[in-house]
Design an enzyme around this catalytic site. Sequence first.
Site, PDB file in Angstrom:
ATOM      1  N   ARG A 145      -7.699  -8.804 -11.202  1.00  0.00           N
ATOM      2  CA  ARG A 145      -7.537  -7.533 -10.477  1.00  0.00           C
ATOM      3  C   ARG A 145      -8.802  -7.133  -9.732  1.00  0.00           C
ATOM      4  NH1 ARG A 145      -2.880  -4.611 -13.104  1.00  0.00           N
ATOM      5  NH2 ARG A 145      -3.466  -2.698 -12.058  1.00  0.00           N
ATOM      6  N   TYR A 148      -9.246  -6.409  -5.903  1.00  0.00           N
ATOM      7  CA  TYR A 148      -8.770  -5.091  -5.443  1.00  0.00           C
ATOM      8  C   TYR A 148      -9.703  -3.989  -5.943  1.00  0.00           C
ATOM      9  CZ  TYR A 148      -5.386  -1.265  -4.726  1.00  0.00           C
ATOM     10  OH  TYR A 148      -4.746  -0.105  -4.336  1.00  0.00           O
ATOM     11  N   LYS A 152     -12.292  -1.949  -3.565  1.00  0.00           N
ATOM     12  CA  LYS A 152     -12.134  -0.506  -3.342  1.00  0.00           C
ATOM     13  C   LYS A 152     -13.381   0.250  -3.782  1.00  0.00           C
ATOM     14  CE  LYS A 152      -7.812  -0.001  -1.799  1.00  0.00           C
ATOM     15  NZ  LYS A 152      -7.438   0.742  -0.590  1.00  0.00           N
ATOM     16  N   SER A 192       9.866   0.302  -7.980  1.00  0.00           N
ATOM     17  CA  SER A 192      10.817  -0.413  -7.124  1.00  0.00           C
ATOM     18  C   SER A 192      11.439  -1.588  -7.886  1.00  0.00           C
ATOM     19  CB  SER A 192      10.152  -0.872  -5.824  1.00  0.00           C
ATOM     20  OG  SER A 192       8.895  -1.448  -6.078  1.00  0.00           O
ATOM     21  N   PHE A 194      12.068  -1.857 -11.174  1.00  0.00           N
ATOM     22  CA  PHE A 194      13.067  -1.380 -12.145  1.00  0.00           C
ATOM     23  C   PHE A 194      14.325  -0.891 -11.431  1.00  0.00           C
ATOM     24  CE2 PHE A 194      10.066  -0.277 -15.984  1.00  0.00           C
ATOM     25  CZ  PHE A 194       9.748  -1.626 -16.086  1.00  0.00           C
ATOM     26  N   GLY A 210       5.583  -2.219 -23.341  1.00  0.00           N
ATOM     27  CA  GLY A 210       6.028  -1.046 -22.580  1.00  0.00           C
ATOM     28  C   GLY A 210       5.347   0.245 -22.997  1.00  0.00           C
ATOM     29  N   ARG A 214       1.606   5.226 -17.122  1.00  0.00           N
ATOM     30  CA  ARG A 214       1.237   5.505 -15.739  1.00  0.00           C
ATOM     31  C   ARG A 214       1.723   6.923 -15.434  1.00  0.00           C
ATOM     32  NH1 ARG A 214      -0.952   1.386 -16.699  1.00  0.00           N
ATOM     33  NH2 ARG A 214      -1.175  -0.489 -15.402  1.00  0.00           N
ATOM     34  N   ASP A 276      -4.295  -5.463 -17.525  1.00  0.00           N
ATOM     35  CA  ASP A 276      -3.369  -4.380 -17.167  1.00  0.00           C
ATOM     36  C   ASP A 276      -3.844  -3.094 -17.870  1.00  0.00           C
ATOM     37  OD1 ASP A 276      -0.182  -4.517 -16.137  1.00  0.00           O
ATOM     38  OD2 ASP A 276      -0.698  -2.778 -17.361  1.00  0.00           O
TER      39      ASP A 276
HETATM   40  P1  NAD Z   1       1.408  -1.346   1.251  1.00  0.00           P
HETATM   41  O1  NAD Z   1       1.104  -2.739   0.816  1.00  0.00           O
HETATM   42  O2  NAD Z   1       2.829  -0.967   1.432  1.00  0.00           O
HETATM   43  O3  NAD Z   1       0.657  -1.016   2.610  1.00  0.00           O
HETATM   44  C1  NAD Z   1      -0.556  -1.603   3.003  1.00  0.00           C
HETATM   45  C2  NAD Z   1      -0.495  -1.856   4.506  1.00  0.00           C
HETATM   46  O4  NAD Z   1      -1.756  -2.416   4.933  1.00  0.00           O
HETATM   47  C3  NAD Z   1       0.587  -2.859   4.893  1.00  0.00           C
HETATM   48  O5  NAD Z   1       1.290  -2.373   5.990  1.00  0.00           O
HETATM   49  C4  NAD Z   1      -0.206  -4.113   5.234  1.00  0.00           C
HETATM   50  O6  NAD Z   1       0.456  -4.962   6.130  1.00  0.00           O
HETATM   51  C5  NAD Z   1      -1.482  -3.520   5.791  1.00  0.00           C
HETATM   52  N1  NAD Z   1      -2.632  -4.442   5.743  1.00  0.00           N
HETATM   53  C6  NAD Z   1      -3.060  -5.173   4.694  1.00  0.00           C
HETATM   54  N2  NAD Z   1      -4.159  -5.866   5.026  1.00  0.00           N
HETATM   55  C7  NAD Z   1      -4.461  -5.539   6.317  1.00  0.00           C
HETATM   56  C8  NAD Z   1      -5.473  -5.938   7.227  1.00  0.00           C
HETATM   57  N3  NAD Z   1      -6.436  -6.805   6.876  1.00  0.00           N
HETATM   58  N4  NAD Z   1      -5.455  -5.414   8.470  1.00  0.00           N
HETATM   59  C9  NAD Z   1      -4.491  -4.528   8.840  1.00  0.00           C
HETATM   60  N5  NAD Z   1      -3.505  -4.131   8.028  1.00  0.00           N
HETATM   61  C10 NAD Z   1      -3.489  -4.630   6.775  1.00  0.00           C
HETATM   62  O7  NAD Z   1       0.692  -0.387   0.193  1.00  0.00           O
HETATM   63  P2  NAD Z   1       0.721   1.208   0.073  1.00  0.00           P
HETATM   64  O8  NAD Z   1       1.266   1.546  -1.243  1.00  0.00           O
HETATM   65  O9  NAD Z   1       1.286   1.818   1.294  1.00  0.00           O
HETATM   66  O10 NAD Z   1      -0.840   1.516   0.006  1.00  0.00           O
HETATM   67  C11 NAD Z   1      -1.561   2.017   1.127  1.00  0.00           C
HETATM   68  C12 NAD Z   1      -3.006   2.267   0.715  1.00  0.00           C
HETATM   69  O11 NAD Z   1      -3.057   3.184  -0.365  1.00  0.00           O
HETATM   70  C13 NAD Z   1      -3.731   0.999   0.257  1.00  0.00           C
HETATM   71  O12 NAD Z   1      -5.048   1.031   0.719  1.00  0.00           O
HETATM   72  C14 NAD Z   1      -3.703   1.117  -1.241  1.00  0.00           C
HETATM   73  O13 NAD Z   1      -4.793   0.457  -1.846  1.00  0.00           O
HETATM   74  C15 NAD Z   1      -3.771   2.626  -1.447  1.00  0.00           C
HETATM   75  N6  NAD Z   1      -3.188   3.021  -2.734  1.00  0.00           N
HETATM   76  C16 NAD Z   1      -1.827   3.073  -2.905  1.00  0.00           C
HETATM   77  C17 NAD Z   1      -1.301   3.444  -4.136  1.00  0.00           C
HETATM   78  C18 NAD Z   1       0.169   3.546  -4.393  1.00  0.00           C
HETATM   79  O14 NAD Z   1       0.555   3.813  -5.534  1.00  0.00           O
HETATM   80  N7  NAD Z   1       1.047   3.417  -3.436  1.00  0.00           N
HETATM   81  C19 NAD Z   1      -2.167   3.733  -5.198  1.00  0.00           C
HETATM   82  C20 NAD Z   1      -3.535   3.640  -4.999  1.00  0.00           C
HETATM   83  C21 NAD Z   1      -4.031   3.295  -3.744  1.00  0.00           C
HETATM   84  N1  UDP Z   2       5.241  -3.418 -14.887  1.00  0.00           N
HETATM   85  C1  UDP Z   2       6.321  -3.810 -15.684  1.00  0.00           C
HETATM   86  N2  UDP Z   2       7.345  -4.482 -15.100  1.00  0.00           N
HETATM   87  C2  UDP Z   2       7.371  -4.808 -13.778  1.00  0.00           C
HETATM   88  C3  UDP Z   2       6.273  -4.401 -12.966  1.00  0.00           C
HETATM   89  C4  UDP Z   2       5.236  -3.719 -13.571  1.00  0.00           C
HETATM   90  O1  UDP Z   2       6.355  -3.540 -16.896  1.00  0.00           O
HETATM   91  O2  UDP Z   2       8.349  -5.420 -13.331  1.00  0.00           O
HETATM   92  C5  UDP Z   2       4.145  -2.671 -15.520  1.00  0.00           C
HETATM   93  C6  UDP Z   2       2.751  -3.217 -15.269  1.00  0.00           C
HETATM   94  O3  UDP Z   2       2.412  -4.193 -16.221  1.00  0.00           O
HETATM   95  C7  UDP Z   2       1.909  -1.971 -15.385  1.00  0.00           C
HETATM   96  C8  UDP Z   2       2.827  -0.859 -14.877  1.00  0.00           C
HETATM   97  O4  UDP Z   2       4.141  -1.377 -14.957  1.00  0.00           O
HETATM   98  O5  UDP Z   2       1.594  -1.713 -16.732  1.00  0.00           O
HETATM   99  C9  UDP Z   2       2.524  -0.448 -13.434  1.00  0.00           C
HETATM  100  O6  UDP Z   2       2.489  -1.615 -12.661  1.00  0.00           O
HETATM  101  P1  UDP Z   2       2.360  -1.587 -11.071  1.00  0.00           P
HETATM  102  O7  UDP Z   2       2.295  -3.010 -10.623  1.00  0.00           O
HETATM  103  O8  UDP Z   2       3.412  -0.708 -10.512  1.00  0.00           O
HETATM  104  O9  UDP Z   2       0.978  -0.832 -10.777  1.00  0.00           O
HETATM  105  P2  UDP Z   2      -0.482  -0.844 -11.439  1.00  0.00           P
HETATM  106  O10 UDP Z   2      -0.640   0.546 -11.922  1.00  0.00           O
HETATM  107  O11 UDP Z   2      -0.532  -1.824 -12.572  1.00  0.00           O
HETATM  108  O12 UDP Z   2      -1.389  -1.227 -10.333  1.00  0.00           O
END
Ligand code: NAD
Ligand code: UDP
Length: 323
Positions: A145, A148, A152, A192, A194, A210, A214, A276
């Site tokens: 992990r 990422y 970040k 998504s 589930f 389980g 979160r 995790d």
């Molecule tokens: P997502 O994967 O749906 O969207 C990410 C987008 O970035 C995609 O459209 C992808 O094609 C684009 N992308 C990736 N690499 C790229 C690059 N090098 N150049 C241009 N575009 C690029 O994810 P999301 O859930 O929409 O997340 C958006 C942002 O929010 C991310 O930075 C993610 O780390 C952050 N974030 C999301 C969550 C969440 O729960 N959804 C939680 C924490 C942080």
């Molecule tokens: N998870 C799960 N089943 C799945 C996908 C995820 O049990 O099909 C669990 C995963 O191990 C984590 C939590 O659900 O504990 C959230 O996972 P997710 O990938 O949504 O985000 P994370 O918070 O881990 O980045």
Amino acid sequence: MFLGQKRILVTGGAGFLGSHLCTHLLNEGHEVLCVDNFFTGTRGNIASLIGNERFELLRHDITFPLFVEVDEIYNLACPASPIHYQLDPVQTTKTSVLGAINTLGLAKRLKIPIMQASTSEVYGDPILHPQPESYWGNVNPVGPRSCYDEGKRCAETLFFDYHRQHKLKIKVARIFNTYGPFMRPDDGRVVSNFICQALLGREITVFGDGSQTRSFCFVTDLIDGFVRLMNSPVHLTGPINLGNPAEFSVGELAKKVITMTGSKSRIVTRPLPQDDPKQRQPDITLARQQLGWEPVVSLEQGLILTIAYFENLLKERGTKALA
Ligand code: NAD
Ligand code: UDP
Ligand code: UDP
């Protein structure tokens, strides 16, 4: 053109959160430049925006410099689902770090505000619970992990150094698990997964026992938080937690989804992925005080809307759409 209309760059604008943000900003009357390399984003997510004369789409990878003229930047580009960000981990770190450098360079040249979509992953597998912004985290720097999490974390460092060194107007949001319509069926994140498994009558894959927790935020709440943060006074740089403090175990979520979809799916367990996080819950005291923000959509309400979205996708495109 209205007084206060801005031209706003959204990187990662074709992704899950990005597409909601683009729509929101267009609805407010702004011009939006969506930049995306379509790694995880899709044209389908922004299909309804094409044709809007205030919307522009540019295919571009933000690890390369970008020279455009805008008034504000939301930097969202980066795959967010563990299965996707681990597909090409070197590119994931490059996207966070080089992407931050390029968008910060752009913001510096134009002297404009820039918001970073950071993450609760900067806290790693947290020992302190719930997590306040002052917590420095518990992150493995060399695990699967790390591309990422550390990417970040480095991006946050760059944001604060550009702020201190170049007086840049920065905003850093630490986003906790957010879900909703326009997640990809194959996104791989838990909500998504589930829902799609339940709708297709497939086994619900709970990783580990389980008991890991979160806290799930519905997308419209998060977007409201983004915009409040961007429009907040200059001295409010963050980092600031944005998420829903209502905490659930993954096992509880599985049962909830089964009940709400009326599915006959059974729950199966799969090995817990390495590193995790065991628990995660945002302390949103700062967001409440500084932005007057807190989520208003409950998990139940959010799941109803998200289930309806995937049901519709299934109806329109058939089983293959959710495969
Ligand atoms: P997502 O994967 O749906 O969207 C990410 C987008 O970035 C995609 O459209 C992808 O094609 C684009 N992308 C990736 N690499 C790229 C690059 N090098 N150049 C241009 N575009 C690029 O994810 P999301 O859930 O929409 O997340 C958006 C942002 O929010 C991310 O930075 C993610 O780390 C952050 N974030 C999301 C969550 C969440 O729960 N959804 C939680 C924490 C942080
Ligand atoms: N998870 C799960 N089943 C799945 C996908 C995820 O049990 O099909 C669990 C995963 O191990 C984590 C939590 O659900 O504990 C959230 O996972 P997710 O990938 O949504 O985000 P994370 O918070 O881990 O980045
Ligand atoms: N950059 C960019 N668009 C701009 C201005 C800069 O993509 O409009 C890139 C630039 O190519 C550089 C990075 O942002 O690689 C950082 O720019 P900065 O001015 O901070 O650093 P320097 O150019 O001095 O290395």
